[in-house]
Write an enzyme that holds these catalytic residues in place. Structure first.
Site, mmCIF file in Angstrom:
data_model
loop_
_atom_site.group_PDB
_atom_site.id
_atom_site.type_symbol
_atom_site.label_atom_id
_atom_site.label_comp_id
_atom_site.label_asym_id
_atom_site.label_seq_id
_atom_site.Cartn_x
_atom_site.Cartn_y
_atom_site.Cartn_z
ATOM 1 N N HIS A 43 -52.151 -12.583 -27.236
ATOM 2 C CA HIS A 43 -50.917 -11.376 -27.243
ATOM 3 C C HIS A 43 -51.391 -10.201 -27.805
ATOM 4 O O HIS A 43 -51.168 -9.291 -27.504
ATOM 5 C CB HIS A 43 -50.001 -11.891 -28.141
ATOM 6 N N LYS A 90 -37.269 -22.515 -26.164
ATOM 7 C CA LYS A 90 -38.334 -23.024 -26.963
ATOM 8 C C LYS A 90 -37.772 -23.063 -28.522
ATOM 9 O O LYS A 90 -37.072 -21.983 -28.910
ATOM 10 C CB LYS A 90 -39.396 -21.955 -27.138
ATOM 11 N N SER A 98 -48.919 -20.283 -27.015
ATOM 12 C CA SER A 98 -48.282 -20.681 -28.336
ATOM 13 C C SER A 98 -47.955 -21.993 -28.469
ATOM 14 O O SER A 98 -48.508 -22.631 -29.517
ATOM 15 C CB SER A 98 -47.053 -19.720 -28.675
ATOM 16 N N ARG A 152 -51.503 -14.890 -17.245
ATOM 17 C CA ARG A 152 -52.885 -15.601 -17.422
ATOM 18 C C ARG A 152 -53.446 -16.453 -16.102
ATOM 19 O O ARG A 152 -54.439 -16.478 -15.896
ATOM 20 C CB ARG A 152 -52.683 -16.808 -18.593
#
Ligand code: ADP
Length: 158
Positions: A18, A42, A130, A92
């Protein structure tokens, strides 16, 4: 006209991936807002207040970056309110691309003037998320190199 962008995410926690996107974005845009948003899918490790503090400390060296938080508003509404014409997101891999593309299309439907800009993750950070970091931490694995120093310290205290 000033190029203003909003980088929305849950940042739970902020990773080096990030931070790299933020640093690169800060060179492209005149002003960059990092928006700590709530991801309803989440479970959160840090509270919004903790995340604002952690991200603020990690971007202290970037004068054109401002950290904000938002728990109820649509991303496009926040962007409009901030005068941002761009959304910044990181990609990604192909899985990210497909997910990010859906979000981009929806945001384009909601506000056709808001352009999403993608930065491809650096190879050294392209395998970290994360969620993966939290999982490894839970079982005592070493992920220090993937976390900004202050974030790593905050996690260690927990
Ligand atoms: P969200 O829950 O909205 O996906 P995240 O905090 O997980 O929020 O991610 C925010 C943005 O950062 C997303 O665009 C995501 O693809 C990107 N991102 C996540 N990890 C990395 C990484 N390692 N390198 C570059 N970008 C990343």
């Amino acid at each position: 006209m000033k190029k203003i962008a909003l980088f929305p995410g849950s940042f739970d926690p902020l990773t080096m991936g990030h931070l790299d996107t933020i640093e690169r974005g800060s060179k492209i845009f005149d002003e960059l807002y990092v928006g700590i948003f709530v991801n309803t899918n989440k479970h959160s490790f840090f509270s919004v207040e903790e995340k604002v503090k952690l991200v603020n400390d990690a971007v202290a060296h970037l004068p054109n970056v401002t950290v904000i938080s938002q728990e109820t508003e649509l991303t496009v509404t926040t962007a409009q309110r901030l005068g941002a014409s761009f959304l910044l997101r990181g990609v990604r891999n192909m899985k990210d691309y497909e997910y990010e593309r859906e979000i981009m299309e929806m945001n384009r439907h909601l506000d056709p003037n808001l352009e999403t800009v993608f930065l491809v993750a650096k190879t050294e950070y392209s395998h970290i998320s994360s969620s993966l970091i939290k999982e490894v931490l839970l079982f005592g694995g070493d992920v220090q190199k993937y976390l900004p120093k202050n974030v790593y310290e905050a996690i260690k205290k927990r």
